[in-house]
Design a protein around this motif. Sequence first.
Motif, short mmCIF file in Angstrom:
data_model
loop_
_atom_site.label_atom_id
_atom_site.label_comp_id
_atom_site.label_asym_id
_atom_site.label_seq_id
_atom_site.Cartn_x
_atom_site.Cartn_y
_atom_site.Cartn_z
N GLY A 52 6.83 -8.17 1.16
CA GLY A 52 5.53 -8.19 0.50
C GLY A 52 4.77 -6.89 0.71
O GLY A 52 4.97 -6.17 1.68
N ARG A 55 -1.66 -6.18 2.77
CA ARG A 55 -3.03 -6.35 2.27
C ARG A 55 -3.75 -5.00 2.24
O ARG A 55 -3.61 -4.18 3.13
N CYS A 58 -1.28 -0.65 -2.15
CA CYS A 58 -0.53 -0.73 -3.40
C CYS A 58 0.91 -0.35 -3.07
O CYS A 58 1.16 0.39 -2.12
N ARG A 166 -2.41 -5.19 -3.63
CA ARG A 166 -2.76 -6.47 -3.00
C ARG A 166 -4.14 -6.33 -2.37
O ARG A 166 -4.33 -5.48 -1.49
#
Length: 167
Positions: A52, A55, A58, A166
Amino acid sequence: MIRTFILLAGCGALAACASSTPTSGSSPAASAGAAQVARTEAPDLGALPTYGIPRGRCGMILYTLSGSKSLPVFRSTDEGRGLVEINGALTELSLVGRGGETRMAVPSSQYFRGQQADGTEVTVAAVTSWGTSFPSGSYVEAGTLTITAADGWSRVLPVAGIAGCRP
């Protein structure tokens, strides 16, 4: 007819030479030459266990196919970091070059360098083509991921993926 006979005789002689086994009278130089050939192969990529985008960052995630499954094999972030799994170990990468169109703070061409678990250097090139954009992201329509080991052996994989930010 004579030409056919000569051709067949020549092919038979070549086949006999190609299939013969070395005798004890083989020259030591010929035997030593074969032992000096380096046995190596290109780096093997594995699926990233976690991939992933962190947070507040990009990034881009690239997938390749293995049979009928999509495997995540590469992740990069806008802070110039990349991640791949090579020969069973995670390898962190540092961005050394970039180019092409940028979307979501991610360029379409990225070049990285890192060290494998055994200490040898590896370079990774992700060259991609952008696809359709969507809110906070864009599809990576197609591309190649090239992994090159210090000994020069390379593996080239077809990839596609996604880039985005994100919150």
